[in-house]
Write a protein that holds these residues in place. Structure first.
Motif, mmCIF file in Angstrom:
data_model
loop_
_atom_site.group_PDB
_atom_site.id
_atom_site.type_symbol
_atom_site.label_atom_id
_atom_site.label_comp_id
_atom_site.label_asym_id
_atom_site.label_seq_id
_atom_site.Cartn_x
_atom_site.Cartn_y
_atom_site.Cartn_z
ATOM 1 N N ILE A 145 1.108 -0.573 0.244
ATOM 2 C CA ILE A 145 -0.325 0.158 -0.215
ATOM 3 C C ILE A 145 1.140 1.181 -0.390
ATOM 4 O O ILE A 145 0.988 2.134 -0.573
ATOM 5 N N ALA A 146 2.049 1.198 0.390
ATOM 6 C CA ALA A 146 2.498 2.841 0.734
ATOM 7 C C ALA A 146 3.512 3.177 -0.759
ATOM 8 O O ALA A 146 3.540 3.854 -1.193
ATOM 9 N N HIS A 147 4.498 1.801 -1.394
ATOM 10 C CA HIS A 147 4.383 1.650 -2.602
ATOM 11 C C HIS A 147 3.411 2.178 -3.641
ATOM 12 O O HIS A 147 3.866 3.295 -4.304
ATOM 13 N N ILE A 148 2.459 1.942 -3.396
ATOM 14 C CA ILE A 148 0.988 2.495 -4.637
ATOM 15 C C ILE A 148 0.909 2.971 -3.809
ATOM 16 O O ILE A 148 0.340 4.487 -4.554
ATOM 17 N N PHE A 149 0.273 4.392 -3.409
ATOM 18 C CA PHE A 149 -0.882 4.659 -2.769
ATOM 19 C C PHE A 149 -0.376 5.832 -2.312
ATOM 20 O O PHE A 149 -0.392 7.107 -2.028
ATOM 21 N N THR A 150 1.093 6.104 -1.789
ATOM 22 C CA THR A 150 1.998 7.595 -1.521
ATOM 23 C C THR A 150 2.756 7.847 -2.732
ATOM 24 O O THR A 150 3.292 7.962 -1.654
ATOM 25 N N SER A 151 2.774 7.415 -3.273
ATOM 26 C CA SER A 151 3.862 7.832 -4.431
ATOM 27 C C SER A 151 2.764 9.371 -4.702
ATOM 28 O O SER A 151 2.003 10.111 -4.867
ATOM 29 N N THR A 152 4.090 9.911 -4.868
ATOM 30 C CA THR A 152 3.818 11.320 -5.374
ATOM 31 C C THR A 152 3.242 11.647 -6.413
ATOM 32 O O THR A 152 2.659 12.719 -6.518
ATOM 33 N N ARG A 153 2.952 10.760 -8.158
ATOM 34 C CA ARG A 153 1.236 11.406 -8.766
ATOM 35 C C ARG A 153 0.344 10.736 -8.993
ATOM 36 O O ARG A 153 -0.511 11.448 -8.760
ATOM 37 N N ARG A 154 0.375 10.564 -7.003
ATOM 38 C CA ARG A 154 -0.997 10.423 -6.310
ATOM 39 C C ARG A 154 -1.574 11.611 -6.173
ATOM 40 O O ARG A 154 -0.790 12.476 -5.620
ATOM 41 N N SER A 155 -3.403 11.862 -6.062
ATOM 42 C CA SER A 155 -4.194 12.997 -4.827
ATOM 43 C C SER A 155 -2.895 13.221 -3.820
ATOM 44 O O SER A 155 -2.691 12.311 -2.945
ATOM 45 N N ARG A 156 -3.276 14.720 -3.332
ATOM 46 C CA ARG A 156 -3.027 14.625 -2.380
ATOM 47 C C ARG A 156 -3.926 14.017 -0.975
ATOM 48 O O ARG A 156 -3.088 13.014 0.271
ATOM 49 N N ARG A 157 -5.117 13.439 -1.246
ATOM 50 C CA ARG A 157 -5.892 12.151 -0.778
ATOM 51 C C ARG A 157 -5.211 10.992 -0.194
ATOM 52 O O ARG A 157 -5.434 10.148 0.292
ATOM 53 N N SER A 158 -4.833 10.329 -1.692
ATOM 54 C CA SER A 158 -4.951 9.476 -2.382
ATOM 55 C C SER A 158 -2.999 8.910 -0.944
ATOM 56 O O SER A 158 -3.268 7.934 -0.214
ATOM 57 N N ARG A 159 -2.549 10.090 -0.928
ATOM 58 C CA ARG A 159 -1.160 9.986 -0.370
ATOM 59 C C ARG A 159 -1.635 10.264 1.343
ATOM 60 O O ARG A 159 -1.350 8.876 1.872
ATOM 61 N N VAL A 160 -1.960 10.635 1.791
ATOM 62 C CA VAL A 160 -2.261 10.758 3.193
ATOM 63 C C VAL A 160 -3.407 9.305 3.414
ATOM 64 O O VAL A 160 -2.606 8.703 3.929
ATOM 65 N N THR A 161 -4.138 8.936 2.779
ATOM 66 C CA THR A 161 -5.229 7.851 2.849
ATOM 67 C C THR A 161 -3.419 6.801 2.892
ATOM 68 O O THR A 161 -3.955 5.564 3.831
ATOM 69 N N GLY A 162 -3.043 6.518 2.121
ATOM 70 C CA GLY A 162 -2.164 5.383 1.473
ATOM 71 C C GLY A 162 -1.689 5.494 3.091
ATOM 72 O O GLY A 162 -0.718 4.725 3.661
ATOM 73 N N TRP A 163 -0.703 6.827 3.417
ATOM 74 C CA TRP A 163 0.195 6.411 4.578
ATOM 75 C C TRP A 163 -0.813 6.084 5.588
ATOM 76 O O TRP A 163 -0.068 5.454 7.110
ATOM 77 N N ILE A 164 -1.837 6.203 6.194
ATOM 78 C CA ILE A 164 -2.372 5.946 7.787
ATOM 79 C C ILE A 164 -2.937 4.728 6.796
ATOM 80 O O ILE A 164 -2.793 4.448 8.111
ATOM 81 N N VAL A 165 -3.087 3.663 5.719
ATOM 82 C CA VAL A 165 -3.665 2.541 6.479
ATOM 83 C C VAL A 165 -2.208 1.765 6.679
ATOM 84 O O VAL A 165 -2.166 1.063 7.135
#
Length: 109
Positions: free
Chosen positions: A75-95
């Motif tokens: 999840i960290a690899h996929i959803f925290t990429s700088t290409r993702r939206s801020r919301r997706s990155r925050v959600t990825g880090w929290i999860v």
């Protein structure tokens, strides 16, 4: 090796918490280099965990810990990429953070 894996894991969870807070607090998110370093350190922890698993040879009933940890890092690899939206990155880090804490609790429980 087990003690190192445990101590390194706690420090890594604290680092992920720091990056998560940084990602939430700053509109631009956490710096790209910090994000990359954190993901790299998570990958290293998986490698150390695999070595520990091979050396310690735990029972197969002890499978939830590595599953939670591997899913957290995916999840960290996929959803925290700088290409993702801020919301997706925050959600990825929290999860990822929650899964790391749960995985550690399963290990120590």
């Amino acid at each position: 090796m087990l003690a190192f894996h445990m101590i390194y894991g706690v420090l890594l969870i604290l680092l992920v918490l720091l990056v998560t807070i940084w990602e939430i607090a700053r509109p631009s998110g956490a710096p790209r280099g910090l994000r990359g370093a954190t993901i790299g350190l998570m990958d290293l922890q998986i490698l150390i965990g695999i070595i520990t698993w091979i050396v310690k040879k735990p029972s197969w009933s002890f499978v939830a810990h590595p599953v939670f940890m591997i899913v957290a890092i995916i999840i960290a690899h996929i959803f925290t990429s700088t290409r993702r939206s801020r919301r997706s990155r925050v959600t990825g880090w929290i999860v990822a953070f929650v899964l790391l804490v749960l995985g550690a609790a399963l290990f120590h429980g």
